[in-house]
Design a protein around this motif. Structure first.
Motif, PDB file in Angstrom:
ATOM      1  N   TYR A 273       1.739  -6.822  -1.313  1.00 17.53           N
ATOM      2  CA  TYR A 273       2.913  -6.074  -1.815  1.00 17.53           C
ATOM      3  C   TYR A 273       3.886  -6.676  -2.666  1.00 17.53           C
ATOM      4  CZ  TYR A 273       0.514  -2.769   1.530  1.00 17.53           C
ATOM      5  OH  TYR A 273      -0.575  -1.968   2.251  1.00 17.53           O
ATOM      6  N   ALA A 274       3.877  -8.011  -2.805  1.00 20.63           N
ATOM      7  CA  ALA A 274       4.975  -8.558  -3.485  1.00 20.63           C
ATOM      8  C   ALA A 274       5.502  -7.997  -4.665  1.00 20.63           C
ATOM      9  CB  ALA A 274       4.560 -10.071  -3.448  1.00 20.63           C
ATOM     10  N   PRO A 275       4.528  -7.535  -5.802  1.00 19.33           N
ATOM     11  CA  PRO A 275       5.164  -7.058  -7.027  1.00 19.33           C
ATOM     12  C   PRO A 275       6.147  -5.678  -6.781  1.00 19.33           C
ATOM     13  CG  PRO A 275       2.899  -7.764  -7.130  1.00 19.33           C
ATOM     14  CD  PRO A 275       3.213  -7.747  -5.621  1.00 19.33           C
ATOM     15  N   ILE A 276       5.884  -4.965  -5.721  1.00 19.83           N
ATOM     16  CA  ILE A 276       6.752  -3.864  -5.547  1.00 19.83           C
ATOM     17  C   ILE A 276       7.424  -3.824  -4.403  1.00 19.83           C
ATOM     18  CG2 ILE A 276       4.709  -2.678  -6.458  1.00 19.83           C
ATOM     19  CD1 ILE A 276       3.620  -1.626  -3.899  1.00 19.83           C
ATOM     20  N   ALA A 277       7.358  -4.715  -3.311  1.00 16.76           N
ATOM     21  CA  ALA A 277       8.133  -4.571  -2.145  1.00 16.76           C
ATOM     22  C   ALA A 277       9.559  -4.031  -2.121  1.00 16.76           C
ATOM     23  CB  ALA A 277       7.885  -5.668  -1.147  1.00 16.76           C
ATOM     24  N   GLN A 278      10.030  -5.076  -2.857  1.00 15.78           N
ATOM     25  CA  GLN A 278      11.514  -4.982  -2.862  1.00 15.78           C
ATOM     26  C   GLN A 278      12.252  -3.608  -3.311  1.00 15.78           C
ATOM     27  OE1 GLN A 278      13.832  -8.062  -5.062  1.00 15.78           O
ATOM     28  NE2 GLN A 278      15.847  -7.318  -4.005  1.00 15.78           N
ATOM     29  N   LYS A 279      11.678  -3.227  -4.713  1.00 18.99           N
ATOM     30  CA  LYS A 279      11.995  -1.946  -4.860  1.00 18.99           C
ATOM     31  C   LYS A 279      11.615  -0.647  -4.220  1.00 18.99           C
ATOM     32  CE  LYS A 279      12.391  -0.773  -9.396  1.00 18.99           C
ATOM     33  NZ  LYS A 279      13.953  -0.959  -9.510  1.00 18.99           N
ATOM     34  N   LEU A 280      10.311  -0.690  -3.515  1.00 15.83           N
ATOM     35  CA  LEU A 280       9.758   0.437  -2.816  1.00 15.83           C
ATOM     36  C   LEU A 280      10.496   0.306  -1.556  1.00 15.83           C
ATOM     37  CD1 LEU A 280       7.359   2.240  -3.450  1.00 15.83           C
ATOM     38  CD2 LEU A 280       5.959   0.861  -1.795  1.00 15.83           C
ATOM     39  N   PHE A 281      10.706  -0.872  -0.763  1.00 12.07           N
ATOM     40  CA  PHE A 281      11.210  -0.620   0.376  1.00 12.07           C
ATOM     41  C   PHE A 281      12.640  -0.217   0.390  1.00 12.07           C
ATOM     42  CE2 PHE A 281       8.106  -4.060   2.354  1.00 12.07           C
ATOM     43  CZ  PHE A 281       6.973  -2.988   2.400  1.00 12.07           C
ATOM     44  N   GLN A 282      13.444  -0.505  -0.707  1.00  9.80           N
ATOM     45  CA  GLN A 282      14.643  -0.335  -0.563  1.00  9.80           C
ATOM     46  C   GLN A 282      15.215   1.002  -1.436  1.00  9.80           C
ATOM     47  OE1 GLN A 282      16.694  -3.769  -2.182  1.00  9.80           O
ATOM     48  NE2 GLN A 282      15.825  -5.115  -0.477  1.00  9.80           N
ATOM     49  N   GLU A 283      14.213   1.574  -2.300  1.00  7.80           N
ATOM     50  CA  GLU A 283      14.608   2.612  -3.057  1.00  7.80           C
ATOM     51  C   GLU A 283      13.856   3.811  -2.601  1.00  7.80           C
ATOM     52  OE1 GLU A 283      14.704   1.862  -7.320  1.00  7.80           O
ATOM     53  OE2 GLU A 283      15.807  -0.254  -7.054  1.00  7.80           O
ATOM     54  N   LEU A 284      12.773   3.880  -2.149  1.00 10.10           N
ATOM     55  CA  LEU A 284      11.814   4.946  -1.869  1.00 10.10           C
ATOM     56  C   LEU A 284      12.497   5.599  -0.526  1.00 10.10           C
ATOM     57  CD1 LEU A 284       9.282   6.610  -2.651  1.00 10.10           C
ATOM     58  CD2 LEU A 284       8.118   5.119  -0.804  1.00 10.10           C
ATOM     59  N   ASN A 285      12.783   6.783  -0.647  1.00 10.34           N
ATOM     60  CA  ASN A 285      13.717   7.531   0.495  1.00 10.34           C
ATOM     61  C   ASN A 285      12.641   8.128   1.647  1.00 10.34           C
ATOM     62  OD1 ASN A 285      16.009   6.731  -0.835  1.00 10.34           O
ATOM     63  ND2 ASN A 285      15.814   8.721  -2.029  1.00 10.34           N
ATOM     64  N   PHE A 286      11.915   7.342   1.959  1.00  9.72           N
ATOM     65  CA  PHE A 286      10.954   7.543   3.409  1.00  9.72           C
ATOM     66  C   PHE A 286      11.426   6.758   4.169  1.00  9.72           C
ATOM     67  CE2 PHE A 286       6.807   9.535   0.958  1.00  9.72           C
ATOM     68  CZ  PHE A 286       7.766   9.884   0.014  1.00  9.72           C
ATOM     69  N   ASP A 287      11.008   7.286   5.428  1.00 10.54           N
ATOM     70  CA  ASP A 287      10.933   6.620   6.749  1.00 10.54           C
ATOM     71  C   ASP A 287      10.289   5.487   7.162  1.00 10.54           C
ATOM     72  OD1 ASP A 287      13.281   8.810   7.192  1.00 10.54           O
ATOM     73  OD2 ASP A 287      11.634  10.040   7.445  1.00 10.54           O
ATOM     74  N   CYS A 288       9.103   5.591   6.862  1.00 13.02           N
ATOM     75  CA  CYS A 288       7.936   4.600   7.198  1.00 13.02           C
ATOM     76  C   CYS A 288       7.076   4.256   6.496  1.00 13.02           C
ATOM     77  CB  CYS A 288       7.587   4.963   8.576  1.00 13.02           C
ATOM     78  SG  CYS A 288       6.739   6.645   8.900  1.00 13.02           S
ATOM     79  N   PHE A 289       6.709   3.157   6.564  1.00 14.01           N
ATOM     80  CA  PHE A 289       5.489   2.571   5.540  1.00 14.01           C
ATOM     81  C   PHE A 289       4.470   2.105   6.184  1.00 14.01           C
ATOM     82  CE2 PHE A 289       9.564   1.998   3.531  1.00 14.01           C
ATOM     83  CZ  PHE A 289       9.502   2.474   2.313  1.00 14.01           C
ATOM     84  N   TYR A 290       3.206   2.845   6.075  1.00 14.91           N
ATOM     85  CA  TYR A 290       1.917   2.488   6.692  1.00 14.91           C
ATOM     86  C   TYR A 290       1.354   1.487   5.821  1.00 14.91           C
ATOM     87  CZ  TYR A 290       2.506   6.593   9.590  1.00 14.91           C
ATOM     88  OH  TYR A 290       3.169   7.430  10.601  1.00 14.91           O
ATOM     89  N   LEU A 291       1.158   0.157   6.219  1.00 20.03           N
ATOM     90  CA  LEU A 291       0.709  -0.964   5.309  1.00 20.03           C
ATOM     91  C   LEU A 291      -0.572  -1.603   5.889  1.00 20.03           C
ATOM     92  CD1 LEU A 291       4.247  -2.374   5.311  1.00 20.03           C
ATOM     93  CD2 LEU A 291       3.469  -1.045   3.589  1.00 20.03           C
ATOM     94  N   GLU A 292      -1.413  -1.817   4.789  1.00 16.34           N
ATOM     95  CA  GLU A 292      -3.088  -2.300   4.995  1.00 16.34           C
ATOM     96  C   GLU A 292      -2.563  -4.036   5.070  1.00 16.34           C
ATOM     97  OE1 GLU A 292      -5.776   1.257   3.161  1.00 16.34           O
ATOM     98  OE2 GLU A 292      -5.788  -0.954   2.144  1.00 16.34           O
ATOM     99  N   TYR A 293      -3.125  -4.386   6.439  1.00 13.03           N
ATOM    100  CA  TYR A 293      -2.903  -5.675   6.629  1.00 13.03           C
ATOM    101  C   TYR A 293      -4.263  -6.390   7.119  1.00 13.03           C
ATOM    102  CZ  TYR A 293       1.788  -6.997   4.662  1.00 13.03           C
ATOM    103  OH  TYR A 293       2.575  -7.206   3.842  1.00 13.03           O
ATOM    104  N   ASP A 294      -5.487  -5.912   6.724  1.00 12.60           N
ATOM    105  CA  ASP A 294      -6.630  -6.211   7.706  1.00 12.60           C
ATOM    106  C   ASP A 294      -7.313  -7.596   7.161  1.00 12.60           C
ATOM    107  OD1 ASP A 294      -7.174  -4.488   5.570  1.00 12.60           O
ATOM    108  OD2 ASP A 294      -9.283  -3.902   6.526  1.00 12.60           O
ATOM    109  N   THR A 295      -7.255  -7.661   5.775  1.00 16.22           N
ATOM    110  CA  THR A 295      -7.792  -8.848   5.189  1.00 16.22           C
ATOM    111  C   THR A 295      -6.875  -9.722   4.385  1.00 16.22           C
ATOM    112  OG1 THR A 295      -8.325  -7.530   3.066  1.00 16.22           O
ATOM    113  CG2 THR A 295      -9.851  -7.389   5.162  1.00 16.22           C
ATOM    114  N   ASP A 296      -7.557 -10.869   3.769  1.00 18.62           N
ATOM    115  CA  ASP A 296      -6.596 -11.605   3.026  1.00 18.62           C
ATOM    116  C   ASP A 296      -6.330 -11.267   1.692  1.00 18.62           C
ATOM    117  OD1 ASP A 296      -6.989 -13.646   4.760  1.00 18.62           O
ATOM    118  OD2 ASP A 296      -8.605 -14.681   3.876  1.00 18.62           O
TER     119      ASP A 296
END
Length: 396
Positions: A273-296
Motif C-alpha cells: 500500500y506504500a504508493p497510496i497510503a499517506q494520501k488515502l489514509f489521511q484524505e479519504l473521509n472513511f472510518d475504516c480500511f479493510y486491508l489485505e495482508y495474507d501474502t508477501d
C-alpha cells in the motif's frame, strides 16, 4: 482532523461475500444458463441467507451481511440500474486499458471481449440498489441488531479505471471526470440516504481500483498512456469522498481494498500500500480500511504509520483463497507488529491506543463471484471461527 465517528465495536470482521450452499449453487448455475426463473432462484436465496446469517451469529460476528448471495458478482445492482448507463454485453477488449491488472488477466485468458458499461446520458438513480436486500436481511435479526447489519457496495470508480476518461462516458454528455463523478456521487448519496432511512448504519465499499494503483505494471502503463498516477489517485479519492458527503454522523463507512478475487481464488494485482497510503489514509473521509495482508505480495505493515488516530484498520490476515488454517500465535504476533508500527506513526500514540485501532478479518470475501473460491462451506466456517477466536484472545 475530523472528530472520530462512532464505529461498530467489532474486533472480528468479515468482508461480506460468502460461499453459496450447494442447493443455491446448483440453482444459480441453472439460472445462468436461463433454465430457471429469478423467482425460482429467490426461493433458495432466501433460505440460504437465513443459513449464513445463523452461521455468523453462532460464530459471534456482529457486522452481519447476507453474504451477497443474491448477486452474480459483487458489483451487481448499481451501474446497470441507473438512467444514463448503457450495458454492453460484449465490449471489445481493445476498449479496455491494457495496463489494468484485471485486463491483463483477461488477455492472458485469450479473451477478446467482456461485459461492461458505457455512460450515454446524464446519470440518475431511478430505483433503489440494495433496499430489497437490506429489508429482507432485517427480518432475520432482532430489532436491536439491525444497526449492525452491513451492506457492501461497489465503488464509483469501478468502470472508469478499466476504460479511462476517454471511454467511460460520452464526451458530449460529460466533458471531464469531475462532471461525471459529480453526478455519479449524487446517485450514491441518494442510495446511502435511502439505506439509512431503512436502518442501515454500516456500509462497506468493495474496491480494487486503489490496489491497482499500487501495482508497478499499472503505474508504468499509466505513465506510458500520459496519465499522472498521483492525479488519478486524487481523482478517485475525491470521487469516493463525494459519494459519502452529507451522511449522518452515526453511519459508519468502510472500504475494502482488494487485489482481485476471481473464480478459483485468483488475484489480479500485486504490491503493498506504500504508493497510496499517506494520501488515502489521511484524505479519504472513511472510518475504516479493510486491508489485505495474507501474502508477501501484500507488502509490509509500514504504510500503517500514516493511519490517523480517528480511523480503524481491519487486518485481512486470514486468506480466503485456500483452506489451510493460519497459526493462531502467528496471527497474534502480526497484529501486535502492526500495532507497534501505528504507535510509532504520525502522530505517535500509545501501543494500547494503536491496538484499539485494529480489527481482524479474512483478506477478502469467499465469493466475489457466485462460483466462489476453492473452499468448502466447512472450510469457510473454520476460517471465520479462527478470526473470531484470535480476536477474542487479543481484545477480549
Amino acid at each position: 482532523m475530523p472528530a472520530p465517528r462512532s464505529k461498530p465495536p467489532f474486533r472480528a470482521e468479515h468482508i461480506g461475500s460468502l460461499l453459496r450452499p450447494k442447493e443455491l449453487f446448483q440453482k444459480r448455475a441453472l439460472f445462468e444458463e436461463k433454465k430457471c426463473t429469478r423467482q425460482d432462484l429467490e426461493v433458495l436465496e432466501d433460505e440460504a441467507i437465513k443459513k449464513v446469517v445463523k452461521m455468523q451469529e453462532e460464530l459471534g460476528f456482529k457486522g452481519i451481511t447476507d453474504g451477497e448471495l443474491r448477486r452474480g458478482m459483487f458489483f451487481e445492482g448499481v451501474f446497470e440500474t441507473m438512467e444514463g448507463m448503457t450495458v454492453i454485453p460484449r465490449r471489445p477488449l481493445t476498449e479496455f486499458k491494457q495496463y489494468v491488472p484485471l485486463v491483463s488477466l483477461m488477455n492472458a485468458f485469450g479473451m477478446k471481449e467482456f461485459p461492461s458499461i458505457f455512460c450515454t446520458g446524464k446519470i440518475k438513480r431511478t430505483v433503489p440498489w440494495y433496499a430489497k436486500q437490506f429489508e429482507y436481511l432485517k427480518t432475520l435479526v432482532p430489532p436491536e441488531e439491525v444497526k449492525n447489519l452491513k451492506i457492501t457496495v461497489c465503488p464509483p470508480t469501478w468502470f472508469h479505471q478499466r476504460h479511462g476518461s476517454d471511454l467511460t462516458y460520452d464526451l458530449s454528455i460529460y466533458k471531464n471526470d469531475d462532471e461525471y463523478f459529480t453526478d455519479l456521487a449524487k446517485a450514491y448519496q441518494e442510495e446511502i440516504a435511502h439505506l439509512y432511512s431503512l436502518g442501515c448504519r454500516n456500509i462497506q465499499f468493495d474496491d480494487a481500483t486503489f490496489c491497482f494503483l499500487c501495482d508497478d505494471r499499472m503505474i508504468s502503463g499509466l505513465k506510458e498512456d500520459g496519465v499522472d498516477h498521483s492525479s488519478l489517485l486524487q481523482t478517485y479519492i475525491k470521487a469516493m469522498n463525494q459519494c459519502v458527503e452529507g451522511r449522518e454522523p452515526d453511519l459508519v463507512v468502510g472500504i475494502h481494498m482488494c487485489r482481485g478475487n476471481i473464480k478459483g481464488g485468483m488475484h489480479c494485482s500485486e504490491g503493498g500500500y506504500a504508493p497510496i497510503a499517506q494520501k488515502l489514509f489521511q484524505e479519504l473521509n472513511f472510518d475504516c480500511f479493510y486491508l489485505e495482508y495474507d501474502t508477501d505480495r501484500s507488502g509490509d505493515f509500514q504504510p500503517l504509520k500514516y493511519l490517523p488516530p480517528n480511523k480503524i484498520a481491519v487486518l485481512g490476515l486470514v486468506t480466503t483463497k485456500k483452506p489451510q488454517l493460519e497459526n493462531v500465535d502467528e496471527l497474534k504476533a502480526r497484529i501486535y507488529e502492526a500495532a507497534d508500527i501505528i504507535a510509532e506513526g504520525v502522530p505517535k500514540r500509545s501501543k494500547e491506543n494503536a491496538l484499539n485501532q485494529l480489527c481482524l478479518s479474512p483478506q477478502c470475501g469467499f465469493a466475489s463471484g457466485w462460483e466462489g473460491n476453492p473452499l468448502t462451506e466447512e472450510d469457510e466456517r473454520n476460517k471465520l471461527a479462527l478470526v473470531a477466536e484470535v480476536a477474542k484472545e487479543v481484545w477480549g
